[in-house]
Motif scaffolding. Structure first.
Motif, PDB file in Angstrom:
ATOM      1  N   ALA A  93      -4.688  -7.555   6.672  1.00 55.38           N
ATOM      2  CA  ALA A  93      -3.185  -7.040   5.672  1.00 55.38           C
ATOM      3  C   ALA A  93      -2.907  -8.333   5.097  1.00 55.38           C
ATOM      4  N   VAL A  94      -1.631  -8.412   4.451  1.00 51.04           N
ATOM      5  CA  VAL A  94      -1.485  -9.432   3.321  1.00 51.04           C
ATOM      6  C   VAL A  94       0.222 -10.216   4.318  1.00 51.04           C
ATOM      7  N   LYS A  95      -0.200 -11.462   4.784  1.00 49.93           N
ATOM      8  CA  LYS A  95       0.491 -12.263   5.433  1.00 49.93           C
ATOM      9  C   LYS A  95       2.094 -12.387   4.953  1.00 49.93           C
ATOM     10  N   GLY A  96       2.806 -12.362   6.817  1.00 50.69           N
ATOM     11  CA  GLY A  96       3.985 -11.746   6.623  1.00 50.69           C
ATOM     12  C   GLY A  96       4.295 -10.231   6.429  1.00 50.69           C
ATOM     13  N   SER A  97       3.501  -9.605   5.379  1.00 47.28           N
ATOM     14  CA  SER A  97       4.140  -7.747   5.289  1.00 47.28           C
ATOM     15  C   SER A  97       4.225  -7.179   6.806  1.00 47.28           C
ATOM     16  N   SER A  98       4.804  -5.992   6.469  1.00 48.04           N
ATOM     17  CA  SER A  98       5.127  -4.890   7.376  1.00 48.04           C
ATOM     18  C   SER A  98       4.001  -4.894   7.693  1.00 48.04           C
ATOM     19  N   SER A  99       2.589  -4.410   6.908  1.00 45.25           N
ATOM     20  CA  SER A  99       1.628  -3.699   7.530  1.00 45.25           C
ATOM     21  C   SER A  99       1.328  -4.332   8.798  1.00 45.25           C
ATOM     22  N   GLU A 100       1.401  -5.829   8.124  1.00 45.59           N
ATOM     23  CA  GLU A 100       0.717  -7.062   9.672  1.00 45.59           C
ATOM     24  C   GLU A 100       1.280  -6.384  11.041  1.00 45.59           C
ATOM     25  N   MET A 101       2.786  -6.922  10.995  1.00 50.08           N
ATOM     26  CA  MET A 101       3.365  -6.566  12.137  1.00 50.08           C
ATOM     27  C   MET A 101       3.143  -4.977  12.831  1.00 50.08           C
ATOM     28  N   LEU A 102       2.899  -4.225  12.327  1.00 46.67           N
ATOM     29  CA  LEU A 102       3.115  -2.685  12.651  1.00 46.67           C
ATOM     30  C   LEU A 102       1.424  -2.402  12.805  1.00 46.67           C
ATOM     31  N   VAL A 103       0.379  -3.141  12.608  1.00 43.30           N
ATOM     32  CA  VAL A 103      -0.755  -2.847  13.227  1.00 43.30           C
ATOM     33  C   VAL A 103      -1.242  -3.851  14.657  1.00 43.30           C
ATOM     34  N   ARG A 104      -0.013  -4.656  14.680  1.00 43.09           N
ATOM     35  CA  ARG A 104      -0.231  -5.481  15.941  1.00 43.09           C
ATOM     36  C   ARG A 104       1.016  -4.155  16.707  1.00 43.09           C
ATOM     37  N   LYS A 105       1.830  -3.532  16.194  1.00 42.77           N
ATOM     38  CA  LYS A 105       2.417  -2.929  17.064  1.00 42.77           C
ATOM     39  C   LYS A 105       1.590  -1.562  17.561  1.00 42.77           C
ATOM     40  N   MET A 106       1.063  -1.277  16.189  1.00 41.16           N
ATOM     41  CA  MET A 106       0.749   0.238  16.576  1.00 41.16           C
ATOM     42  C   MET A 106      -0.345   0.320  17.563  1.00 41.16           C
ATOM     43  N   ILE A 107      -1.696  -0.469  16.828  1.00 38.61           N
ATOM     44  CA  ILE A 107      -2.991  -0.733  17.159  1.00 38.61           C
ATOM     45  C   ILE A 107      -3.549  -1.341  17.979  1.00 38.61           C
ATOM     46  N   PRO A 108      -3.172  -0.901  19.535  1.00 41.14           N
ATOM     47  CA  PRO A 108      -3.984  -1.865  20.677  1.00 41.14           C
ATOM     48  C   PRO A 108      -4.752  -3.121  20.953  1.00 41.14           C
ATOM     49  N   GLY A 109      -4.504  -3.674  20.909  1.00 42.05           N
ATOM     50  CA  GLY A 109      -5.667  -4.831  21.182  1.00 42.05           C
ATOM     51  C   GLY A 109      -6.849  -5.104  19.820  1.00 42.05           C
ATOM     52  N   ALA A 110      -5.518  -4.468  18.401  1.00 38.32           N
ATOM     53  CA  ALA A 110      -6.605  -5.388  17.048  1.00 38.32           C
ATOM     54  C   ALA A 110      -5.829  -6.613  16.627  1.00 38.32           C
ATOM     55  N   THR A 111      -6.966  -7.436  16.034  1.00 34.53           N
ATOM     56  CA  THR A 111      -6.788  -8.298  15.149  1.00 34.53           C
ATOM     57  C   THR A 111      -6.326  -8.441  14.632  1.00 34.53           C
TER      58      THR A 111
END
Length: 272
Positions: free
Chosen positions: A145-163
């Motif tokens: 994901a792009v650093k500092g983007s909403s997508s980066e934050m959402l991945v951490r929130k929505m996909i368990p254990g994703a890096t």
């Protein structure tokens, strides 16, 4: 009585000073004769460099132009990175940020958001040959994901254990997924449409369901600039009523473009 009167007078003075401070930001822009608009310059079709003219143009840029026109001043575009959007604003280096800035509760604590001027579906893609079909398939996997983007934050929130593996721009984050450095790639659906078209003959990709979220985008401003925020929202409302906002959408994203999108949102307050 004297003490009460003194408190009332002090309160009135503070209110007057606050109003003057609020008015000053708007007055400063007009006195300067320039509106400094922070935008990305790397996010087609929102703000990108035209290969022929070498000028930065796009959906976001047209909103920068509309605001400068409403203020009666010249436009100065300042190109910034995704991660620098809020710092540049807070440090006073730009008057406003129109740069794919999605609303979130965390960001709303730091800055003021205008009414939404775009709504973006945030999605995750994977290589077609991966066999992945849904977000849950990426649990515990690497997602670019792009650093500092909403997508980066959402991945951490929505996909368990994703890096999350972050990059400065969408093309490099996409390339990482293509090359197998990440199993997924998170970005707006709009970007994915373009990337899917470009990669169809080389490394085909699939969009995974469900979406991470439907994200409202707003214009970022400093919280203390209440008069300026009011001016910006008034301009956006006028653009919606006149049809100018629809025209900008049609120009960059509509059925006559490669994106072939229908405008399913309107300019309105963001419901936090």
């Amino acid at each position: 009585m004297k003490k009460t009167a003194s408190i009332l007078i002090a309160g009135a003075c503070l209110a007057l000073l606050a109003n003057l401070a609020q008015a000053d930001q708007l007055a400063d822009i007009k006195a300067r004769g320039t509106f400094v608009c922070g935008t990305l310059g790397t996010a087609e079709p929102f703000s990108f460099s035209n290969a022929q003219t070498r000028e930065v143009e796009g959906y976001d840029v047209d909103f920068c132009k509309a605001l400068a026109k409403s203020l009666g001043v010249k436009l100065e575009l300042k190109l910034i990175s995704v991660a620098a959007r809020i710092p540049e604003l807070q440090q006073g280096r730009v008057d406003a940020v129109i740069a794919n800035l999605g609303w979130s509760a965390e960001r709303a604590e730091q800055i003021a958001f205008s009414n939404q001027y775009f709504a973006s579906e945030q999605k995750v893609a994977a290589r077609k040959d991966s066999g992945f079909t849904s977000l849950k398939d990426l649990a515990g996997k690497r997602v670019s994901a792009v650093k500092g983007s909403s997508s980066e934050m959402l991945v951490r929130k929505m996909i368990p254990g994703a890096t999350t593996i972050t990059f400065q721009d969408p093309p490099n984050a996409f390339l990482a997924m293509q090359q197998g450095k990440a199993e997924g790639f998170a970005v707006s659906e709009l970007n994915l449409v373009k990337f899917r078209q470009q990669s169809e003959s080389t490394v085909p990709i699939v969009m995974l369901e469900p979406s991470l979220m439907l994200e409202p985008w707003g214009i970022g401003m400093r919280k203390e600039e209440t008069a300026f925020v009011k001016q910006v929202n008034s301009t956006l409302e006028s653009m919606e009523k006149s049809g100018e906002a629809q025209q900008i959408f049609n120009k960059w994203l509509g059925t006559g473009t490669s994106y072939k999108m229908q405008r399913g949102f309107k300019i309105e307050p963001i419901k936090g």
